[in-house]
Design an enzyme around this catalytic site. Structure first.
Site, PDB file in Angstrom:
ATOM      1  CB  SER A  15      -8.042   2.259  12.861  1.00  0.00           C
ATOM      2  OG  SER A  15      -7.042   2.332  13.867  1.00  0.00           O
ATOM      3  CG  HIS A  28      -2.604  -6.526  10.836  1.00  0.00           C
ATOM      4  ND1 HIS A  28      -1.439  -6.329  10.128  1.00  0.00           N
ATOM      5  CD2 HIS A  28      -3.130  -5.283  11.040  1.00  0.00           C
ATOM      6  CE1 HIS A  28      -1.274  -5.040   9.897  1.00  0.00           C
ATOM      7  NE2 HIS A  28      -2.288  -4.376  10.440  1.00  0.00           N
ATOM      8  CB  CYS A  58      -2.501  -4.305   6.654  1.00  0.00           C
ATOM      9  SG  CYS A  58      -1.871  -2.750   7.235  1.00  0.00           S
ATOM     10  CB  THR A  79       2.168   2.682  14.931  1.00  0.00           C
ATOM     11  OG1 THR A  79       1.483   3.537  14.004  1.00  0.00           O
ATOM     12  CG2 THR A  79       1.593   2.884  16.316  1.00  0.00           C
ATOM     13  CD  GLU A 104      -1.395   0.100   3.627  1.00  0.00           C
ATOM     14  OE1 GLU A 104      -2.038   1.164   3.672  1.00  0.00           O
ATOM     15  OE2 GLU A 104      -1.549  -0.831   4.431  1.00  0.00           O
ATOM     16  CG  ASN A 116       1.800  -1.348  10.609  1.00  0.00           C
ATOM     17  OD1 ASN A 116       1.848  -2.451  10.072  1.00  0.00           O
ATOM     18  ND2 ASN A 116       0.693  -0.632  10.675  1.00  0.00           N
TER      19      ASN A 116
END
Ligand code: HMG
Length: 387
Positions: free
Chosen positions: A201, A234, A111, A152, A79, A273
Site C-alpha cells: 500500500s 493524504h 480515502c 494507524t 468508506e 487515520n
C-alpha cells in the site's frame, strides 16, 4: 470565477488512546509508533458514535456559521458507511433537519472519496454559482487487532461549504488524476476490518503520487514543484506524508525539506487515520498553524487505496486565517477522554456489525448520538446531555 471552500469544520470521537499504551501492552517499542510512524494518539468512537454522528457534529458547526440558504446538495464521503443502500447523508439530513430541496448522495473510493465529492461539488457550483454544496468526509479507521495497521487507526470528520467567492480557499480547475487497479487495501462486504498489504500500500501510494503529478504536469506545461509554497498529502500516519514529500522532491529535483509540509501534520498525529477526511484534517492543520499563505499555491495530494489519486491546487483567500479556529480544534482534541489499552480493546471487540435490535449506552459528549438499531434500522437522536 473562484470556486472553493468557504467554511470548514471538524469533529472527532469521544475517546483517545495514546500510542505508547498500545505499544507497551503489545510488546512493541513505543518509538516505532511515535517516531517510526509519527503518531501520538488515535481517536476511538464510543458505542453511541459512528461516521454519521461525527459528520452531524461537523456539519452542525458548519451551518451554524454559514446557514443553509442555496445549499442544493449534500455529498457524504465515507468508506465506513453504515448502510449498503441508504446514503449516510440522509441520516444526517434528518438528524439536522436540513432543507428538503437538496440532493443527498454518498461517495466511495477508499480515502479518495472525499476528494471525489469535493471535485463534484466544485463542478456543480461552477455550473451555477448561486448554489452551495455541503461536502462532508467522515470515517472510522478500524483494523484487526494485533495487525500492523492497528496503530494507524483513527476517527474523524471534516465538513466543508463549497461556494463561489470562497472565504477560505479557492481550488484551481486543472488537476492531475490517476487510477490503477491494485489490491493494496480492501474491505469485502462480510468483513468489519480491511485486508491490507501494508508495504504494497505504501508503494502503491507513492506510485499514485508520481502518476497524478505527471498528469498534472502534462496539463500545466512548465509547472514546477517550486511553484507551490506548501504541500499537504493524504496522511494515514505522519511518516507516510513525509515519504510522499521526499518522493516528490527527489522526482522533481526540488531541494526543499519537510519545513513546507510540517504545519499540515499536527492534527493527524492526534486523531489517527480518518480515511476520506485525512487530507482535509491536514488542510485544516496547515491553515490554522500557518497564517501567511494568502494567495500562495498549495499542492494537495489525495490517495485512496485500490487505487485512485489526484493532485490539485488550493489558493488560500486573503483573510482565511479569520475563518479557521485552531483554538477550538485544540480544545476539541484535548476534551477527548483518555482510555487505557484494555478499555480500548473492549470497545474494539464490542462494535456491532449486524442489524439485530439493540440500544447503545449514553456515553458521547457530542451533540448527536447513535441510539441503536430498532426494526433493523439505525436510529439517531440529538444528545439530550448536550445543551
Ligand atoms: P510495520 O510493517 O509493522 O512497520 O507497519 P515497519 O516495520 O515498516 O516500521 C514502520 C516505521 O517505523 C519504519 O520507518 C521503521 O524503520 C520504524 P521507515 O523505515 O519506513 O521510515 N521503526 C522504528 N522507529 C523508531 N524506533 C523503533 C522502530 N521500529 C521501527 N524502535 C505499516 C507499517 C504502514 C505497513 C502498517 O502500519 C500498516 O499496514 N498500516 C495500514 C496501511 C497504511 O496505512 N498504508 C499507507 C499507504 S495506503 C493509504 O494511505 C490508504 C489508506 O488510508 C486506506 C484508504 O485509502 O482507504 C490506508
Amino acid at each position: 470565477m473562484n470556486v472553493g471552500i468557504d467554511a470548514i469544520s471538524v469533529a472527532t470521537a469521544h475517546y483517545r488512546l495514546p500510542l505508547p499504551a498500545l505499544a507497551e501492552a503489545t510488546g512493541v517499542d513505543p518509538n516505532k509508533y511515535t517516531i517510526g510512524l509519527g503518531q501520538q494518539h488515535f481517536s476511538v468512537p464510543a458505542p453511541d458514535e459512528d461516521t454519521v454522528t461525527m459528520a452531524a457534529d461537523a456539519v452542525a458547526q458548519l451551518i451554524g456559521r454559514t446557514g443553509t440558504d442555496e445549499v442544493r446538495s449534500i455529498f457524504f464521503a465515507t468508506e465506513s458507511s453504515v448502510d449498503q443502500s441508504k446514503a449516510a447523508g440522509v441520516f444526517l439530513h434528518g438528524l439536522l433537519g436540513l432543507p428538503e430541496h437538496v440532493r443527498t448522495v454518498e461517495f466511495k473510493e477508499a480515502c479518495y472519496g472525499g476528494t471525489a465529492a469535493l471535485q463534484c461539488a466544485l463542478a456543480l457550483v461552477a455550473r451555477n454559482p448561486e448554489e452551495r454544496v455541503i461536502v462532508v468526509a467522515s470515517d472510522v479507521a478500524r483494523y484487526a487487532i494485533d495487525s500492523p495497521g492497528e496503530p494507524t487507526q483513527g476517527a474523524g470528520a471534516v465538513a466543508m461549504m463549497v461556494s463561489a467567492s470562497p472565504r477560505i480557499m479557492a481550488i484551481e480547475q486543472k488537476t492531475g488524476v490517476y487510477t490503477k487497479d491494485v489490491n493494496d487495501f480492501w474491505r469485502p462486504n462480510d468483513s468489519s476490518t480491511p485486508f491490507v498489504l501494508g508495504h504494497l500500500s505504501m508503494d502503491a501510494y507513492l506510485d499514485a503520487f508520481t502518476g497524478a503529478w505527471d498528469d498534472f504536469a502534462a496539463r500545466n506545461p512548465g509547472v514546477k514543484s517550486t511553484d507551490f509554497a506548501r504541500f499537504v498529502h493524504h496522511q494515514p500516519f505522519q511518516k507516510m506524508a513525509r515519504k510522499a514529500h521526499r518522493q516528490l522532491m527527489s522526482y522533481t529535483g526540488d531541494g526543499r525539506g519537510d519545513e513546507i509540509i510540517e504545519a499540515g501534520l499536527h492534527y493527524s498525529a492526534q486523531v489517527g487515520n480518518c480515511y476520506t477526511a485525512a487530507l482535509y484534517w491536514g488542510i485544516v492543520s496547515l491553515l490554522t498553524h500557518d497564517s501567511g499563505l494568502a494567495g500562495e499555491r498549495i499542492g494537495l495530494f489525495s490517495y485512496g487505496s485500490g487505487a485512485v489519486s489526484e493532485f490539485f491546487v488550493g489558493r488560500p483567500a486573503a483573510r482565511y486565517a479569520e475563518h479557521v479556529d485552531g483554538a477550538a480544534i485544540d480544545a476539541t482534541l484535548a476534551s477527548r477522554e483518555k482510555i487505557d489499552f484494555s478499555t480500548y480493546r473492549a470497545l474494539h471487540e464490542e462494535r456491532h456489525v449486524d442489524s439485530r435490535d439493540y440500544a447503545t449506552p449514553h456515553v458521547t459528549g457530542a451533540p448527536y448520538r447513535f441510539a441503536g438499531v430498532k426494526d433493523h434500522a439505525r436510529r439517531y437522536e440529538r444528545n439530550k446531555r448536550v445543551a
